[in-house]
Design a protein around this motif. Structure first.
Motif, PDB file in Angstrom:
ATOM      1  N   GLU A   1      18.703 -18.437 -17.413  1.00  0.00           N
ATOM      2  CA  GLU A   1      19.168 -19.774 -17.021  1.00  0.00           C
ATOM      3  C   GLU A   1      19.476 -19.800 -15.533  1.00  0.00           C
ATOM      4  O   GLU A   1      20.566 -20.168 -15.102  1.00  0.00           O
ATOM      5  CB  GLU A   1      20.406 -20.147 -17.845  1.00  0.00           C
ATOM      6  CG  GLU A   1      20.126 -20.230 -19.349  1.00  0.00           C
ATOM      7  CD  GLU A   1      21.358 -20.584 -20.140  1.00  0.00           C
ATOM      8  OE1 GLU A   1      22.445 -20.738 -19.522  1.00  0.00           O
ATOM      9  OE2 GLU A   1      21.262 -20.692 -21.371  1.00  0.00           O
ATOM     10  N   VAL A   2      18.506 -19.378 -14.769  1.00  0.00           N
ATOM     11  CA  VAL A   2      18.643 -19.305 -13.313  1.00  0.00           C
ATOM     12  C   VAL A   2      17.404 -19.937 -12.700  1.00  0.00           C
ATOM     13  O   VAL A   2      16.284 -19.720 -13.178  1.00  0.00           O
ATOM     14  CB  VAL A   2      18.782 -17.840 -12.837  1.00  0.00           C
ATOM     15  CG1 VAL A   2      18.912 -17.782 -11.323  1.00  0.00           C
ATOM     16  CG2 VAL A   2      19.989 -17.180 -13.496  1.00  0.00           C
ATOM     17  N   SER A   3      17.575 -20.684 -11.644  1.00  0.00           N
ATOM     18  CA  SER A   3      16.446 -21.355 -11.011  1.00  0.00           C
ATOM     19  C   SER A   3      15.526 -20.356 -10.315  1.00  0.00           C
ATOM     20  O   SER A   3      15.957 -19.261  -9.923  1.00  0.00           O
ATOM     21  CB  SER A   3      16.940 -22.383  -9.992  1.00  0.00           C
ATOM     22  OG  SER A   3      17.518 -21.732  -8.868  1.00  0.00           O
ATOM     23  N   LYS A   4      14.286 -20.747 -10.157  1.00  0.00           N
ATOM     24  CA  LYS A   4      13.318 -19.902  -9.475  1.00  0.00           C
ATOM     25  C   LYS A   4      13.760 -19.644  -8.038  1.00  0.00           C
ATOM     26  O   LYS A   4      13.583 -18.532  -7.508  1.00  0.00           O
ATOM     27  CB  LYS A   4      11.940 -20.565  -9.496  1.00  0.00           C
ATOM     28  CG  LYS A   4      10.847 -19.712  -8.870  1.00  0.00           C
ATOM     29  CD  LYS A   4       9.497 -20.391  -8.977  1.00  0.00           C
ATOM     30  CE  LYS A   4       8.416 -19.538  -8.334  1.00  0.00           C
ATOM     31  NZ  LYS A   4       7.076 -20.165  -8.436  1.00  0.00           N
ATOM     32  N   LYS A   5      14.337 -20.636  -7.406  1.00  0.00           N
ATOM     33  CA  LYS A   5      14.802 -20.499  -6.030  1.00  0.00           C
ATOM     34  C   LYS A   5      15.884 -19.423  -5.922  1.00  0.00           C
ATOM     35  O   LYS A   5      15.880 -18.600  -4.998  1.00  0.00           O
ATOM     36  CB  LYS A   5      15.345 -21.844  -5.529  1.00  0.00           C
ATOM     37  CG  LYS A   5      15.802 -21.821  -4.071  1.00  0.00           C
ATOM     38  CD  LYS A   5      16.281 -23.200  -3.644  1.00  0.00           C
ATOM     39  CE  LYS A   5      16.766 -23.182  -2.201  1.00  0.00           C
ATOM     40  NZ  LYS A   5      17.238 -24.517  -1.767  1.00  0.00           N
ATOM     41  N   THR A   6      16.820 -19.428  -6.888  1.00  0.00           N
ATOM     42  CA  THR A   6      17.893 -18.427  -6.891  1.00  0.00           C
ATOM     43  C   THR A   6      17.344 -17.037  -7.159  1.00  0.00           C
ATOM     44  O   THR A   6      17.768 -16.054  -6.534  1.00  0.00           O
ATOM     45  CB  THR A   6      18.954 -18.781  -7.950  1.00  0.00           C
ATOM     46  OG1 THR A   6      19.510 -20.064  -7.649  1.00  0.00           O
ATOM     47  CG2 THR A   6      20.073 -17.746  -7.967  1.00  0.00           C
ATOM     48  N   LEU A   7      16.389 -16.942  -8.090  1.00  0.00           N
ATOM     49  CA  LEU A   7      15.765 -15.653  -8.378  1.00  0.00           C
ATOM     50  C   LEU A   7      15.072 -15.089  -7.146  1.00  0.00           C
ATOM     51  O   LEU A   7      15.187 -13.902  -6.852  1.00  0.00           O
ATOM     52  CB  LEU A   7      14.758 -15.802  -9.526  1.00  0.00           C
ATOM     53  CG  LEU A   7      15.323 -16.027 -10.926  1.00  0.00           C
ATOM     54  CD1 LEU A   7      14.196 -16.264 -11.926  1.00  0.00           C
ATOM     55  CD2 LEU A   7      16.170 -14.840 -11.376  1.00  0.00           C
ATOM     56  N   GLU A   8      14.374 -15.941  -6.451  1.00  0.00           N
ATOM     57  CA  GLU A   8      13.668 -15.502  -5.254  1.00  0.00           C
ATOM     58  C   GLU A   8      14.642 -15.046  -4.177  1.00  0.00           C
ATOM     59  O   GLU A   8      14.411 -14.049  -3.477  1.00  0.00           O
ATOM     60  CB  GLU A   8      12.779 -16.634  -4.718  1.00  0.00           C
ATOM     61  CG  GLU A   8      11.971 -16.258  -3.485  1.00  0.00           C
ATOM     62  CD  GLU A   8      11.056 -15.078  -3.718  1.00  0.00           C
ATOM     63  OE1 GLU A   8      10.926 -14.242  -2.784  1.00  0.00           O
ATOM     64  OE2 GLU A   8      10.477 -14.970  -4.810  1.00  0.00           O
ATOM     65  N   ARG A   9      15.763 -15.778  -4.041  1.00  0.00           N
ATOM     66  CA  ARG A   9      16.760 -15.425  -3.032  1.00  0.00           C
ATOM     67  C   ARG A   9      17.392 -14.061  -3.332  1.00  0.00           C
ATOM     68  O   ARG A   9      17.725 -13.301  -2.415  1.00  0.00           O
ATOM     69  CB  ARG A   9      17.838 -16.508  -2.977  1.00  0.00           C
ATOM     70  CG  ARG A   9      18.878 -16.250  -1.875  1.00  0.00           C
ATOM     71  CD  ARG A   9      19.792 -17.444  -1.663  1.00  0.00           C
ATOM     72  NE  ARG A   9      20.549 -17.776  -2.859  1.00  0.00           N
ATOM     73  CZ  ARG A   9      20.413 -18.884  -3.578  1.00  0.00           C
ATOM     74  NH1 ARG A   9      19.509 -19.791  -3.234  1.00  0.00           N
ATOM     75  NH2 ARG A   9      21.156 -19.115  -4.659  1.00  0.00           N
ATOM     76  N   ASN A  10      17.552 -13.754  -4.610  1.00  0.00           N
ATOM     77  CA  ASN A  10      18.207 -12.502  -5.012  1.00  0.00           C
ATOM     78  C   ASN A  10      17.203 -11.436  -5.460  1.00  0.00           C
ATOM     79  O   ASN A  10      17.598 -10.441  -6.070  1.00  0.00           O
ATOM     80  CB  ASN A  10      19.196 -12.775  -6.146  1.00  0.00           C
ATOM     81  CG  ASN A  10      20.331 -13.680  -5.722  1.00  0.00           C
ATOM     82  OD1 ASN A  10      20.733 -13.679  -4.557  1.00  0.00           O
ATOM     83  ND2 ASN A  10      20.854 -14.463  -6.646  1.00  0.00           N
ATOM     84  N   ARG A  11      15.939 -11.647  -5.155  1.00  0.00           N
ATOM     85  CA  ARG A  11      14.877 -10.784  -5.656  1.00  0.00           C
ATOM     86  C   ARG A  11      15.115  -9.301  -5.325  1.00  0.00           C
ATOM     87  O   ARG A  11      15.057  -8.438  -6.211  1.00  0.00           O
ATOM     88  CB  ARG A  11      13.533 -11.226  -5.055  1.00  0.00           C
ATOM     89  CG  ARG A  11      12.344 -10.387  -5.485  1.00  0.00           C
ATOM     90  CD  ARG A  11      11.084 -10.864  -4.788  1.00  0.00           C
ATOM     91  NE  ARG A  11      11.185 -10.729  -3.338  1.00  0.00           N
ATOM     92  CZ  ARG A  11      10.942  -9.601  -2.678  1.00  0.00           C
ATOM     93  NH1 ARG A  11      10.598  -8.508  -3.348  1.00  0.00           N
ATOM     94  NH2 ARG A  11      11.048  -9.556  -1.375  1.00  0.00           N
ATOM     95  N   LYS A  12      15.399  -8.986  -4.073  1.00  0.00           N
ATOM     96  CA  LYS A  12      15.575  -7.590  -3.668  1.00  0.00           C
ATOM     97  C   LYS A  12      16.778  -6.961  -4.370  1.00  0.00           C
ATOM     98  O   LYS A  12      16.714  -5.797  -4.806  1.00  0.00           O
ATOM     99  CB  LYS A  12      15.741  -7.506  -2.147  1.00  0.00           C
ATOM    100  CG  LYS A  12      14.485  -7.891  -1.380  1.00  0.00           C
ATOM    101  CD  LYS A  12      14.714  -7.830   0.118  1.00  0.00           C
ATOM    102  CE  LYS A  12      13.451  -8.231   0.877  1.00  0.00           C
ATOM    103  NZ  LYS A  12      13.656  -8.201   2.352  1.00  0.00           N
ATOM    104  N   PHE A  13      17.853  -7.720  -4.475  1.00  0.00           N
ATOM    105  CA  PHE A  13      19.057  -7.212  -5.131  1.00  0.00           C
ATOM    106  C   PHE A  13      18.776  -6.922  -6.607  1.00  0.00           C
ATOM    107  O   PHE A  13      19.184  -5.882  -7.134  1.00  0.00           O
ATOM    108  CB  PHE A  13      20.190  -8.234  -5.001  1.00  0.00           C
ATOM    109  CG  PHE A  13      21.466  -7.812  -5.663  1.00  0.00           C
ATOM    110  CD1 PHE A  13      22.331  -6.904  -5.065  1.00  0.00           C
ATOM    111  CD2 PHE A  13      21.818  -8.329  -6.906  1.00  0.00           C
ATOM    112  CE1 PHE A  13      23.512  -6.515  -5.684  1.00  0.00           C
ATOM    113  CE2 PHE A  13      22.989  -7.957  -7.529  1.00  0.00           C
ATOM    114  CZ  PHE A  13      23.844  -7.047  -6.919  1.00  0.00           C
TER     115      PHE A  13
END
Length: 245
Positions: A209-221
């Motif tokens: 339940e997380v937006s694609k934008k948020t996933l991309e922002r936190n991708r490395k983490f």
């Protein structure tokens, strides 16, 4: 009958480990003998002293851990067998040392206590022991971080990048760790991360339940957290304890 995968000089270590996992005892014994210097060196790095294979109990622990690594290793883990084995060895030796430190020291009733200063300053003795434990734990943490940094390099990641890209708010960080757990517990998603070094956004977006934008922002983490979950990191996993469970 098990097909022999080695006996030629050009057989890769991964092939030999696979043969050993499939029950080739001769292959396993050859690996255990050949890599005894590697085992001793790995144990020595933990104990910070020379390890004598014939005298030191720590070497036996390391040898047993190396054997365990043979049976637990998979090339899908995204790291070489020796890197994986070193982590297993260090974890087992650390556990052994911890358990030994917890054991009460057995003292002979006939032993004479002639060090009056030591008898008069039990608090100083305890403080020295506590300081030694803290220094030892600190050294173990540094060694584990070195191993993790080496693993990150294989995915073109650095600690500096993680510091910059890590979620700053507690809720956001816990959410990202929860996503990492979801990835880790799904074999297909985990395989994509470990083998290709990327988040499978299309598949993942359907499971969280997380937006694609948020996933991309936190991708490395998130990728870094998956690596920790998949690795043999005793101290780094404490960072993830209780989060996203």
């Amino acid at each position: 009958m098990i097909k022999r995968l080695l006996r030629s000089d050009d057989a890769s270590l991964d092939d030999r480990v696979t043969a050993a996992k499939e029950g080739d005892e001769e292959a396993k014994n050859e690996i255990l003998i050949q890599y005894q210097p590697f085992i001793a060196k790995s144990v020595s790095e933990v104990c910070k002293r020379y390890i004598d294979p014939d005298r030191d109990d720590e070497f036996s622990i390391g040898l047993s851990a190396f054997n365990e690594a043979i049976h637990a290793y998979s090339c899908e883990k995204g790291c070489s067998f020796l890197s994986f084995a070193k982590l297993v060895i260090k974890r087992k030796v650390i556990d052994y040392i911890r358990n030994e430190q917890k054991k009460p020291k057995v003292v002979s009733l006939d032993e004479e206590y002639i060090d009056d200063e030591q008898m008069e300053n039990p608090s100083e003795i305890q403080a020295a022991k506590d300081r030694y434990v803290l220094e030892t734990e600190s050294w173990y943490r540094r060694e584990e971080i070195k191993e993790f940094q080496s693993q990150l390099q294989k995915y073109n990641l650095t600690f500096e990048e993680l510091t910059i890209s890590s979620p700053k708010h507690v809720d956001a960080r816990e959410s990202a760790i929860q996503v990492a757990r979801i990835v880790f517990n799904d074999e297909n998603l985990k395989e994509t991360v470990l083998l290709k070094g990327r988040l499978p956004m299309k598949e993942l977006i359907q499971k969280v339940e997380v937006s694609k934008k948020t996933l991309e922002r936190n991708r490395k983490f998130i990728i870094a957290m998956v690596l920790i979950l998949d690795g043999d990191y005793i101290y780094l996993k404490e960072y993830l304890k209780g989060v996203g469970m």
